[in-house]
Design a protein around this motif. Structure first.
Motif, PDB file in Angstrom:
ATOM      1  N   ASP A  58       0.836  -1.213   0.000  1.00  0.00           N
ATOM      2  CA  ASP A  58       0.000   0.000   0.000  1.00  0.00           C
ATOM      3  C   ASP A  58       0.864   1.254   0.000  1.00  0.00           C
ATOM      4  O   ASP A  58       0.540   2.250  -0.658  1.00  0.00           O
ATOM      5  CB  ASP A  58      -0.920   0.007   1.228  1.00  0.00           C
ATOM      6  CG  ASP A  58      -2.031  -1.009   1.124  1.00  0.00           C
ATOM      7  OD1 ASP A  58      -2.370  -1.393  -0.020  1.00  0.00           O
ATOM      8  OD2 ASP A  58      -2.548  -1.433   2.174  1.00  0.00           O
ATOM      9  N   ARG A  59       1.970   1.200   0.758  1.00  0.00           N
ATOM     10  CA  ARG A  59       2.845   2.372   0.801  1.00  0.00           C
ATOM     11  C   ARG A  59       3.480   2.621  -0.563  1.00  0.00           C
ATOM     12  O   ARG A  59       3.626   3.762  -0.992  1.00  0.00           O
ATOM     13  CB  ARG A  59       3.941   2.162   1.857  1.00  0.00           C
ATOM     14  CG  ARG A  59       4.868   3.359   1.990  1.00  0.00           C
ATOM     15  CD  ARG A  59       4.103   4.563   2.549  1.00  0.00           C
ATOM     16  NE  ARG A  59       4.907   5.778   2.534  1.00  0.00           N
ATOM     17  CZ  ARG A  59       4.921   6.668   1.566  1.00  0.00           C
ATOM     18  NH1 ARG A  59       4.143   6.483   0.479  1.00  0.00           N
ATOM     19  NH2 ARG A  59       5.667   7.750   1.652  1.00  0.00           N
ATOM     20  N   GLN A  60       3.853   1.549  -1.267  1.00  0.00           N
ATOM     21  CA  GLN A  60       4.407   1.703  -2.608  1.00  0.00           C
ATOM     22  C   GLN A  60       3.377   2.296  -3.559  1.00  0.00           C
ATOM     23  O   GLN A  60       3.699   3.149  -4.390  1.00  0.00           O
ATOM     24  CB  GLN A  60       4.901   0.346  -3.124  1.00  0.00           C
ATOM     25  CG  GLN A  60       6.165  -0.147  -2.425  1.00  0.00           C
ATOM     26  CD  GLN A  60       6.582  -1.517  -2.901  1.00  0.00           C
ATOM     27  OE1 GLN A  60       5.740  -2.390  -3.118  1.00  0.00           O
ATOM     28  NE2 GLN A  60       7.873  -1.717  -3.065  1.00  0.00           N
ATOM     29  N   LEU A  61       2.133   1.837  -3.443  1.00  0.00           N
ATOM     30  CA  LEU A  61       1.072   2.393  -4.292  1.00  0.00           C
ATOM     31  C   LEU A  61       0.851   3.868  -3.996  1.00  0.00           C
ATOM     32  O   LEU A  61       0.656   4.682  -4.917  1.00  0.00           O
ATOM     33  CB  LEU A  61      -0.227   1.605  -4.088  1.00  0.00           C
ATOM     34  CG  LEU A  61      -0.248   0.180  -4.626  1.00  0.00           C
ATOM     35  CD1 LEU A  61      -1.544  -0.530  -4.233  1.00  0.00           C
ATOM     36  CD2 LEU A  61      -0.088   0.186  -6.144  1.00  0.00           C
ATOM     37  N   ASP A  62       0.878   4.222  -2.708  1.00  0.00           N
ATOM     38  CA  ASP A  62       0.731   5.634  -2.343  1.00  0.00           C
ATOM     39  C   ASP A  62       1.862   6.468  -2.939  1.00  0.00           C
ATOM     40  O   ASP A  62       1.643   7.579  -3.437  1.00  0.00           O
ATOM     41  CB  ASP A  62       0.725   5.786  -0.815  1.00  0.00           C
ATOM     42  CG  ASP A  62      -0.571   5.319  -0.187  1.00  0.00           C
ATOM     43  OD1 ASP A  62      -1.562   5.158  -0.935  1.00  0.00           O
ATOM     44  OD2 ASP A  62      -0.597   5.113   1.041  1.00  0.00           O
ATOM     45  N   LYS A  63       3.070   5.910  -2.888  1.00  0.00           N
ATOM     46  CA  LYS A  63       4.225   6.633  -3.432  1.00  0.00           C
ATOM     47  C   LYS A  63       4.083   6.817  -4.934  1.00  0.00           C
ATOM     48  O   LYS A  63       4.377   7.900  -5.466  1.00  0.00           O
ATOM     49  CB  LYS A  63       5.505   5.843  -3.115  1.00  0.00           C
ATOM     50  CG  LYS A  63       6.789   6.600  -3.447  1.00  0.00           C
ATOM     51  CD  LYS A  63       6.941   7.819  -2.555  1.00  0.00           C
ATOM     52  CE  LYS A  63       8.277   8.512  -2.801  1.00  0.00           C
ATOM     53  NZ  LYS A  63       8.428   9.721  -1.960  1.00  0.00           N
ATOM     54  N   LEU A  64       3.616   5.794  -5.638  1.00  0.00           N
ATOM     55  CA  LEU A  64       3.400   5.908  -7.077  1.00  0.00           C
ATOM     56  C   LEU A  64       2.340   6.955  -7.386  1.00  0.00           C
ATOM     57  O   LEU A  64       2.463   7.721  -8.346  1.00  0.00           O
ATOM     58  CB  LEU A  64       2.996   4.549  -7.654  1.00  0.00           C
ATOM     59  CG  LEU A  64       4.112   3.509  -7.764  1.00  0.00           C
ATOM     60  CD1 LEU A  64       3.542   2.161  -8.219  1.00  0.00           C
ATOM     61  CD2 LEU A  64       5.193   3.970  -8.743  1.00  0.00           C
ATOM     62  N   ARG A  65       1.277   6.991  -6.569  1.00  0.00           N
ATOM     63  CA  ARG A  65       0.235   8.000  -6.780  1.00  0.00           C
ATOM     64  C   ARG A  65       0.794   9.402  -6.581  1.00  0.00           C
ATOM     65  O   ARG A  65       0.466  10.329  -7.331  1.00  0.00           O
ATOM     66  CB  ARG A  65      -0.937   7.750  -5.824  1.00  0.00           C
ATOM     67  CG  ARG A  65      -1.717   6.458  -6.083  1.00  0.00           C
ATOM     68  CD  ARG A  65      -2.987   6.399  -5.255  1.00  0.00           C
ATOM     69  NE  ARG A  65      -3.637   5.106  -5.352  1.00  0.00           N
ATOM     70  CZ  ARG A  65      -3.506   4.138  -4.458  1.00  0.00           C
ATOM     71  NH1 ARG A  65      -2.757   4.320  -3.368  1.00  0.00           N
ATOM     72  NH2 ARG A  65      -4.127   2.988  -4.623  1.00  0.00           N
ATOM     73  N   GLU A  66       1.632   9.573  -5.551  1.00  0.00           N
ATOM     74  CA  GLU A  66       2.248  10.884  -5.319  1.00  0.00           C
ATOM     75  C   GLU A  66       3.122  11.293  -6.508  1.00  0.00           C
ATOM     76  O   GLU A  66       3.077  12.442  -6.962  1.00  0.00           O
ATOM     77  CB  GLU A  66       3.099  10.835  -4.043  1.00  0.00           C
ATOM     78  CG  GLU A  66       2.300  10.675  -2.757  1.00  0.00           C
ATOM     79  CD  GLU A  66       3.201  10.490  -1.552  1.00  0.00           C
ATOM     80  OE1 GLU A  66       4.445  10.620  -1.716  1.00  0.00           O
ATOM     81  OE2 GLU A  66       2.685  10.207  -0.459  1.00  0.00           O
ATOM     82  N   GLN A  67       3.924  10.346  -7.018  1.00  0.00           N
ATOM     83  CA  GLN A  67       4.791  10.646  -8.153  1.00  0.00           C
ATOM     84  C   GLN A  67       3.971  10.974  -9.398  1.00  0.00           C
ATOM     85  O   GLN A  67       4.317  11.903 -10.145  1.00  0.00           O
ATOM     86  CB  GLN A  67       5.715   9.461  -8.425  1.00  0.00           C
ATOM     87  CG  GLN A  67       6.747   9.235  -7.328  1.00  0.00           C
ATOM     88  CD  GLN A  67       7.565   7.972  -7.541  1.00  0.00           C
ATOM     89  OE1 GLN A  67       7.203   7.101  -8.337  1.00  0.00           O
ATOM     90  NE2 GLN A  67       8.678   7.850  -6.823  1.00  0.00           N
ATOM     91  N   ASN A  68       2.891  10.237  -9.619  1.00  0.00           N
ATOM     92  CA  ASN A  68       2.028  10.524 -10.771  1.00  0.00           C
ATOM     93  C   ASN A  68       1.398  11.905 -10.649  1.00  0.00           C
ATOM     94  O   ASN A  68       1.272  12.640 -11.637  1.00  0.00           O
ATOM     95  CB  ASN A  68       0.938   9.459 -10.900  1.00  0.00           C
ATOM     96  CG  ASN A  68       1.477   8.135 -11.409  1.00  0.00           C
ATOM     97  OD1 ASN A  68       2.516   8.095 -12.051  1.00  0.00           O
ATOM     98  ND2 ASN A  68       0.774   7.046 -11.106  1.00  0.00           N
ATOM     99  N   GLY A  69       0.990  12.256  -9.413  1.00  0.00           N
ATOM    100  CA  GLY A  69       0.414  13.583  -9.197  1.00  0.00           C
ATOM    101  C   GLY A  69       1.421  14.684  -9.477  1.00  0.00           C
ATOM    102  O   GLY A  69       1.096  15.698 -10.101  1.00  0.00           O
ATOM    103  N   GLN A  70       2.671  14.482  -9.049  1.00  0.00           N
ATOM    104  CA  GLN A  70       3.718  15.465  -9.309  1.00  0.00           C
ATOM    105  C   GLN A  70       3.994  15.593 -10.808  1.00  0.00           C
ATOM    106  O   GLN A  70       4.176  16.702 -11.321  1.00  0.00           O
ATOM    107  CB  GLN A  70       4.999  15.064  -8.574  1.00  0.00           C
ATOM    108  CG  GLN A  70       4.895  15.171  -7.056  1.00  0.00           C
ATOM    109  CD  GLN A  70       6.126  14.644  -6.358  1.00  0.00           C
ATOM    110  OE1 GLN A  70       7.042  14.114  -6.987  1.00  0.00           O
ATOM    111  NE2 GLN A  70       6.166  14.767  -5.040  1.00  0.00           N
TER     112      GLN A  70
END
Length: 234
Positions: A58-70
């Motif tokens: 889940d933490r990896q998915l959250d990190k990917l979402r943050e990177q996609n948002g950036q």
């Protein structure tokens, strides 16, 4: 548990006092660790400010979402800049066409003001002679040629442009009492004329500005001014 997994577990137990750097170095050196320990991905729990405790996946998915948002924000910013640059380019093209039929330097000055003041959100645009030619360049007050030449040497330092802030004396010399916090200065027609753009925004003109379009504008203005001078001098 497989022999590899058992050996890995024993190694981890033996080195229970590993610090963060050592753990990171081990994982970087053994990229297949989580493939061999796939159940660990779901079992490892990480603290999360809003959600309490979450799994590593889940933490990896959250990190990917943050990177996609950036990335989306960066793409949006680039598109905004590109759209603004296109608008500037179109306006510069209009200015080029408007400059060609100009019959005097006052006409040129007026066209520059009309086209660029609103487009670039400028508070002032002025032109000054850098030689003794009082009747050639439009002005609102007597020209202090010595002060202008000193300003040119100090700010442009034998270059074609200056971008940034000016002290009070320089602002008064170039812009009178108009509100200017940052300025762009460029020389025209073999350094005989100084064109000054002033903005009320302190960050509008800065040393990192691209000069591609300004180079084109400077070349065209110098060519038009040279033709006018030649016709004027017969």
């Amino acid at each position: 548990m497989s022999n590899d997994a058992s050996q890995e577990a024993m190694t981890c137990e033996t080195n229970a006092g590993l610090d963060d750097a050592q753990v990171r170095a081990y994982l970087e050196a053994h990229p297949a660790f989580f493939e061999r320990q796939s159940d660990l991905l779901a079992d490892v729990r990480l603290p999360h400010a809003q959600r309490g405790s979450i799994s590593l996946v889940d933490r990896q998915l959250d990190k990917l979402r943050e990177q996609n948002g950036q990335l989306r924000e960066e793409i949006t910013a680039l598109m905004t800049v590109a759209k603004h640059n296109e608008s500037i380019y179109q306006s510069f093209c209009q200015l080029y066409v408007a400059l060609l039929p100009c019959q005097s330097i006052n006409d040129i000055h007026q066209q520059i003001q009309q086209v660029l003041s609103e487009l670039l959100n400028l508070s002032a645009i002025t032109m000054w002679p850098l030689a003794d030619q009082q009747d050639w360049v439009p002005r609102r007050k007597p020209v202090d040629n010595e002060a202008l030449q000193q300003l040119q040497r100090r700010r442009l330092q034998n270059g074609a442009y200056y971008f940034g802030r000016l002290n009070d004396a320089d602002k008064a010399l170039l812009f009178d009492d108009q509100h200017v916090e940052s300025a762009a200065l460029m020389t025209l027609e073999e350094g005989s004329i100084l064109l000054a753009f002033g903005s009320a925004d302190v960050d509008h003109f800065n040393p990192n500005l691209d000069v591609l379009l300004l180079d084109q504008l400077r070349t065209l203005l110098s060519a038009v001014l040279k033709q006018l001078r030649e016709r004027r001098n017969g």
